[in-house]
Design an enzyme around this catalytic site. Structure first.
Site, PDB file in Angstrom:
ATOM      1  N   ASN A   9       0.869  -1.182   0.000  1.00  0.00           N
ATOM      2  CA  ASN A   9       0.000   0.000   0.000  1.00  0.00           C
ATOM      3  C   ASN A   9       0.909   1.237   0.000  1.00  0.00           C
ATOM      4  O   ASN A   9       1.503   1.571   1.013  1.00  0.00           O
ATOM      5  CB  ASN A   9      -0.877  -0.040   1.267  1.00  0.00           C
ATOM      6  CG  ASN A   9      -1.695   1.229   1.453  1.00  0.00           C
ATOM      7  OD1 ASN A   9      -1.799   2.058   0.548  1.00  0.00           O
ATOM      8  ND2 ASN A   9      -2.285   1.377   2.637  1.00  0.00           N
ATOM      9  N   TRP A  10       0.993   1.870  -1.158  1.00  0.00           N
ATOM     10  CA  TRP A  10       1.917   3.021  -1.286  1.00  0.00           C
ATOM     11  C   TRP A  10       1.374   4.278  -0.612  1.00  0.00           C
ATOM     12  O   TRP A  10       2.073   5.266  -0.500  1.00  0.00           O
ATOM     13  CB  TRP A  10       2.169   3.316  -2.761  1.00  0.00           C
ATOM     14  CG  TRP A  10       2.964   2.284  -3.482  1.00  0.00           C
ATOM     15  CD1 TRP A  10       3.301   1.021  -3.056  1.00  0.00           C
ATOM     16  CD2 TRP A  10       3.543   2.420  -4.790  1.00  0.00           C
ATOM     17  NE1 TRP A  10       4.044   0.379  -4.015  1.00  0.00           N
ATOM     18  CE2 TRP A  10       4.201   1.206  -5.088  1.00  0.00           C
ATOM     19  CE3 TRP A  10       3.559   3.450  -5.740  1.00  0.00           C
ATOM     20  CZ2 TRP A  10       4.869   1.005  -6.294  1.00  0.00           C
ATOM     21  CZ3 TRP A  10       4.226   3.246  -6.938  1.00  0.00           C
ATOM     22  CH2 TRP A  10       4.874   2.042  -7.207  1.00  0.00           C
ATOM     23  N   LYS A  11       0.119   4.267  -0.248  1.00  0.00           N
ATOM     24  CA  LYS A  11      -0.521   5.465   0.332  1.00  0.00           C
ATOM     25  C   LYS A  11      -0.282   6.675  -0.590  1.00  0.00           C
ATOM     26  O   LYS A  11      -0.356   6.516  -1.800  1.00  0.00           O
ATOM     27  CB  LYS A  11      -0.018   5.682   1.753  1.00  0.00           C
ATOM     28  CG  LYS A  11      -0.136   4.409   2.591  1.00  0.00           C
ATOM     29  CD  LYS A  11       0.096   4.616   4.045  1.00  0.00           C
ATOM     30  CE  LYS A  11      -0.050   3.268   4.758  1.00  0.00           C
ATOM     31  NZ  LYS A  11       0.001   3.355   6.188  1.00  0.00           N
ATOM     32  N   HIS A  94      -9.562   1.405   5.128  1.00  0.00           N
ATOM     33  CA  HIS A  94      -8.261   1.580   5.794  1.00  0.00           C
ATOM     34  C   HIS A  94      -8.422   2.529   6.982  1.00  0.00           C
ATOM     35  O   HIS A  94      -9.185   3.496   6.911  1.00  0.00           O
ATOM     36  CB  HIS A  94      -7.232   2.129   4.806  1.00  0.00           C
ATOM     37  CG  HIS A  94      -5.844   2.056   5.345  1.00  0.00           C
ATOM     38  ND1 HIS A  94      -5.356   2.988   6.221  1.00  0.00           N
ATOM     39  CD2 HIS A  94      -4.868   1.140   5.166  1.00  0.00           C
ATOM     40  CE1 HIS A  94      -4.113   2.652   6.556  1.00  0.00           C
ATOM     41  NE2 HIS A  94      -3.791   1.535   5.921  1.00  0.00           N
ATOM     42  N   GLU A  96      -6.673   4.852   8.048  1.00  0.00           N
ATOM     43  CA  GLU A  96      -6.407   6.276   7.771  1.00  0.00           C
ATOM     44  C   GLU A  96      -7.633   6.943   7.149  1.00  0.00           C
ATOM     45  O   GLU A  96      -7.878   8.121   7.372  1.00  0.00           O
ATOM     46  CB  GLU A  96      -5.158   6.398   6.873  1.00  0.00           C
ATOM     47  CG  GLU A  96      -3.886   6.131   7.675  1.00  0.00           C
ATOM     48  CD  GLU A  96      -2.742   5.528   6.879  1.00  0.00           C
ATOM     49  OE1 GLU A  96      -2.762   5.603   5.636  1.00  0.00           O
ATOM     50  OE2 GLU A  96      -1.819   4.981   7.528  1.00  0.00           O
ATOM     51  N   GLU A 166      -5.489  -4.866  10.641  1.00  0.00           N
ATOM     52  CA  GLU A 166      -4.469  -3.843  10.835  1.00  0.00           C
ATOM     53  C   GLU A 166      -4.714  -3.104  12.143  1.00  0.00           C
ATOM     54  O   GLU A 166      -5.491  -2.139  12.170  1.00  0.00           O
ATOM     55  CB  GLU A 166      -4.509  -2.842   9.679  1.00  0.00           C
ATOM     56  CG  GLU A 166      -4.230  -3.437   8.328  1.00  0.00           C
ATOM     57  CD  GLU A 166      -3.596  -2.432   7.379  1.00  0.00           C
ATOM     58  OE1 GLU A 166      -2.503  -2.706   6.901  1.00  0.00           O
ATOM     59  OE2 GLU A 166      -4.178  -1.357   7.176  1.00  0.00           O
ATOM     60  N   GLY A 172       2.501   2.275  10.753  1.00  0.00           N
ATOM     61  CA  GLY A 172       3.476   3.362  10.588  1.00  0.00           C
ATOM     62  C   GLY A 172       4.184   3.752  11.873  1.00  0.00           C
ATOM     63  O   GLY A 172       4.840   4.788  11.938  1.00  0.00           O
ATOM     64  N   SER A 212       3.362  -2.111  10.288  1.00  0.00           N
ATOM     65  CA  SER A 212       4.819  -2.169  10.467  1.00  0.00           C
ATOM     66  C   SER A 212       5.420  -3.525  10.105  1.00  0.00           C
ATOM     67  O   SER A 212       6.333  -3.997  10.784  1.00  0.00           O
ATOM     68  CB  SER A 212       5.204  -1.758  11.895  1.00  0.00           C
ATOM     69  OG  SER A 212       4.825  -0.413  12.131  1.00  0.00           O
ATOM     70  N   GLY A 233       2.849  -1.175   4.262  1.00  0.00           N
ATOM     71  CA  GLY A 233       2.856   0.254   3.953  1.00  0.00           C
ATOM     72  C   GLY A 233       4.277   0.723   3.686  1.00  0.00           C
ATOM     73  O   GLY A 233       4.826   0.517   2.594  1.00  0.00           O
ATOM     74  N   GLY A 234       4.905   1.301   4.694  1.00  0.00           N
ATOM     75  CA  GLY A 234       6.237   1.901   4.547  1.00  0.00           C
ATOM     76  C   GLY A 234       7.244   1.024   3.818  1.00  0.00           C
ATOM     77  O   GLY A 234       7.945   1.493   2.901  1.00  0.00           O
TER      78      GLY A 234
HETATM   79  P1  PGA Z   1       2.805   0.346   7.624  1.00  0.00           P
HETATM   80  O1  PGA Z   1       1.351   0.534   6.994  1.00  0.00           O
HETATM   81  O2  PGA Z   1       3.367  -0.948   7.075  1.00  0.00           O
HETATM   82  O3  PGA Z   1       3.590   1.542   7.206  1.00  0.00           O
HETATM   83  O4  PGA Z   1       2.639   0.264   9.107  1.00  0.00           O
HETATM   84  C1  PGA Z   1       0.472  -0.555   6.813  1.00  0.00           C
HETATM   85  C2  PGA Z   1      -0.823  -0.074   6.222  1.00  0.00           C
HETATM   86  O5  PGA Z   1      -1.287   1.019   6.594  1.00  0.00           O
HETATM   87  O6  PGA Z   1      -1.441  -0.742   5.380  1.00  0.00           O
END
Ligand code: PGA
Length: 253
Positions: A9-11, A94, A96, A166, A172, A212, A233-234
């Site tokens: 997930n590149w956000k 998600h 966020e 999640e 993050g 993470s 994500g990251g």
């Molecule tokens: P993260 O994000 O790996 O940076 O914690 C995961 C996600 O939000 O899907």
């Protein structure tokens, strides 16, 4: 056995040109045919990603969609637009989006049904906040989100759909859930699938973990019986670390 599902997930990244990352992924993920590989770039890179990855097994996901088909909805994007841009999957719910854009269980449900009705496979995200975990209501929250998101969905709508657990406190932050703690929630989700639908759906649905995930903690998570992959994500912004995470699952196949 369920096939591992590893999604990036590149956000709202990267800031400029997505092509170098896409090209590097294409090289580094070559030959990983025993697992499902997905990338979810921002809207603006969907078309480029689907063109560049056309001949590869890497599948494209969007990060969001709106439930209306077209019209005066400034800033929104419909399922058919995502399909035209090359997406086969879409991330829904998600944390966020729930946190910054006022998504509710109801709007998650509308988006999920829209995805299903338009041939996009949903990656449904759910998870508790740190406060909810500390208050001991994790399972209650997960059950509420599960029921809310899937309200009105029949079993025949759901083959292939993905659930991503999640925990919000792990996204993050560098804090990963301990594999055994994550497993407990995954097992609970599988039980919900069994109770609300069937053993067949529970046994075949991939439940992936996000929060993470990094090359050094991926294998420990993937070894858990109910963890079928990761939403990354990251670490998905580096082709090298995303490939290492994918490799950690390949080694268990
Ligand atoms: P993260 O994000 O790996 O940076 O914690 C995961 C996600 O939000 O899907």
């Amino acid at each position: 056995m369920r096939k591992y599902f590893i999604a990036g997930n590149w956000k709202m990244n990267p800031l400029s040109d997505p092509l170098p990352l896409l090209r590097e992924l294409k090289v580094k993920l070559v030959g990983m045919n025993n697992i499902d590989l997905v990338v979810a770039p921002p809207f603006t890179a969907l078309h480029q990603a689907s063109e560049l990855l056309r001949e590869t097994p890497i599948i494209i996901s969007a990060q969001h969609l709106f439930w209306e088909e077209k019209g005066a909805f400034t800033g929104e994007i419909s399922a058919s637009m995502l399909k035209v841009a090359g997406a086969d999957y879409v991330i829904i719910g998600h944390s966020e989006r729930r946190q910054y854009f006022s998504e509710t269980d109801h709007s998650v449900n509308l988006r999920l049904k829209t995805a299903l009705n338009n041939g996009l496979t949903p990656i449904l995200c759910l998870g508790e906040t740190e406060d909810e975990r500390e208050r001991g209501i994790t399972f209650e929250v997960i059950e509420r989100q599960f029921k809310g998101a899937l309200s009105g969905c029949g079993e025949s709508d759901l083959p292939g759909f993905i659930i991503a657990y999640e925990p919000v406190w792990a996204i993050g932050t560098g804090k990963t859930a301990q594999p055994a703690d994550a497993q407990e929630v995954h097992e609970f989700l599988r039980r919900l699938l069994r109770d609300h639908y069937s053993s067949a759906l529970a046994d075949t649905t991939r439940i992936i973990y996000g929060g993470s995930v990094k090359p050094d903690n991926a294998a420990g998570l993937f070894k858990q019986v109910d963890i079928d992959g990761a939403l990354v994500g990251g670490a998905s912004l580096s082709a090298e670390s995303f490939a290492q995470i994918a490799k950690a699952s390949m080694e268990l196949v």
